[in-house]
Design an enzyme around this catalytic site. Structure first.
Site, short mmCIF file in Angstrom:
data_model
loop_
_atom_site.label_atom_id
_atom_site.label_comp_id
_atom_site.label_asym_id
_atom_site.label_seq_id
_atom_site.Cartn_x
_atom_site.Cartn_y
_atom_site.Cartn_z
N ARG A 46 21.33 99.58 47.28
CA ARG A 46 21.94 100.91 47.12
C ARG A 46 23.25 100.85 46.34
O ARG A 46 24.23 101.50 46.68
CB ARG A 46 22.19 101.53 48.50
CG ARG A 46 20.91 101.73 49.27
CD ARG A 46 21.14 102.40 50.57
NE ARG A 46 19.90 102.42 51.34
CZ ARG A 46 19.75 103.09 52.45
NH1 ARG A 46 20.74 103.80 52.93
NH2 ARG A 46 18.61 103.05 53.08
N CYS A 47 23.24 100.10 45.29
CA CYS A 47 24.43 99.86 44.47
C CYS A 47 24.22 100.50 43.10
O CYS A 47 23.09 100.65 42.65
CB CYS A 47 24.63 98.34 44.35
SG CYS A 47 25.95 97.83 43.24
N GLY A 48 25.31 100.83 42.44
CA GLY A 48 25.21 101.34 41.09
C GLY A 48 24.59 100.34 40.12
O GLY A 48 24.08 100.71 39.07
N THR A 73 22.05 98.33 41.05
CA THR A 73 20.69 98.04 41.51
C THR A 73 19.65 98.15 40.40
O THR A 73 18.70 97.36 40.39
CB THR A 73 20.32 98.93 42.72
OG1 THR A 73 21.26 98.66 43.78
CG2 THR A 73 18.92 98.66 43.23
#
Length: 179
Positions: free
Chosen positions: A33-35, A37
């Site tokens: 759930r990371c920018g 990803t």
């Protein structure tokens, strides 16, 4: 040496790095759930392109950076398989910094220190974010964020560290040089 380490695969089995002698290895700490990803897509494309030439990507999910990998190991595997169709090896979720960090990461960070985020908007944003948390973040070798990558050549030497803001084209060029 890199081959002295054993990790836990996402299914709980032992994963001995000694089984990968002679391969080019790319270690990546990831989050779902990371920018950053969407880098899974680029990593899978690199893996598909170079796996037959001896590249192995080893994914180590980590929840240390704003809790961006909240799922359990099975949930992470399912997410990556369904959304990004990844086929490279995935380990159990683990810490890459601090008291409970994987010994492998202690070794990787000792071999390749943090050298900065480079230039550009993403680099500036990362620097600003980290300065709020630790004004002196540049002075330690800790992993700064998700999708930091370490490249290991066929002889087991840790030759490069790529921050999440680094170009995937530069990463691919370095992989090509190792192959």
């Amino acid at each position: 040496m890199i081959y002295d380490y054993t990790l836990k695969a996402n299914d709980g089995s032992d994963f001995a790095l000694s089984d990968y002698k002679g391969k080019v290895l790319l270690f990546v700490n990831t989050a779902t759930r990371c920018g950053f990803t969407p880098q899974y897509k680029e990593l899978e494309a690199i893996y598909e392109k170079y796996q037959s030439q001896g590249l192995e990507i080893i994914d180590i999910p980590c929840n240390q950076f704003m809790e961006q990998a909240p799922e359990d190991d099975q949930g992470i595997q399912q997410f990556c398989s369904l959304k990004y169709k990844t086929r490279f090896r995935r380990m159990k979720k683990a810490d890459v910094n601090g008291e409970n960090e994987l010994p492998l990461y202690t070794y990787l960070k000792a071999q390749q220190k943090f050298k900065g985020f480079g230039n550009g908007l993403k680099a500036t944003a990362m620097s600003l974010l980290l300065r709020k948390r630790d004004w002196n973040y540049k002075k330690n070798s800790d992993i700064k964020w998700n999708f930091t990558k370490f490249l290991v050549d066929r002889q087991g030497n840790v030759i490069s560290r790529f921050e999440p803001t680094d170009s995937m084209q530069d990463l691919e060029a370095s992989i090509q040089n190792c192959l």
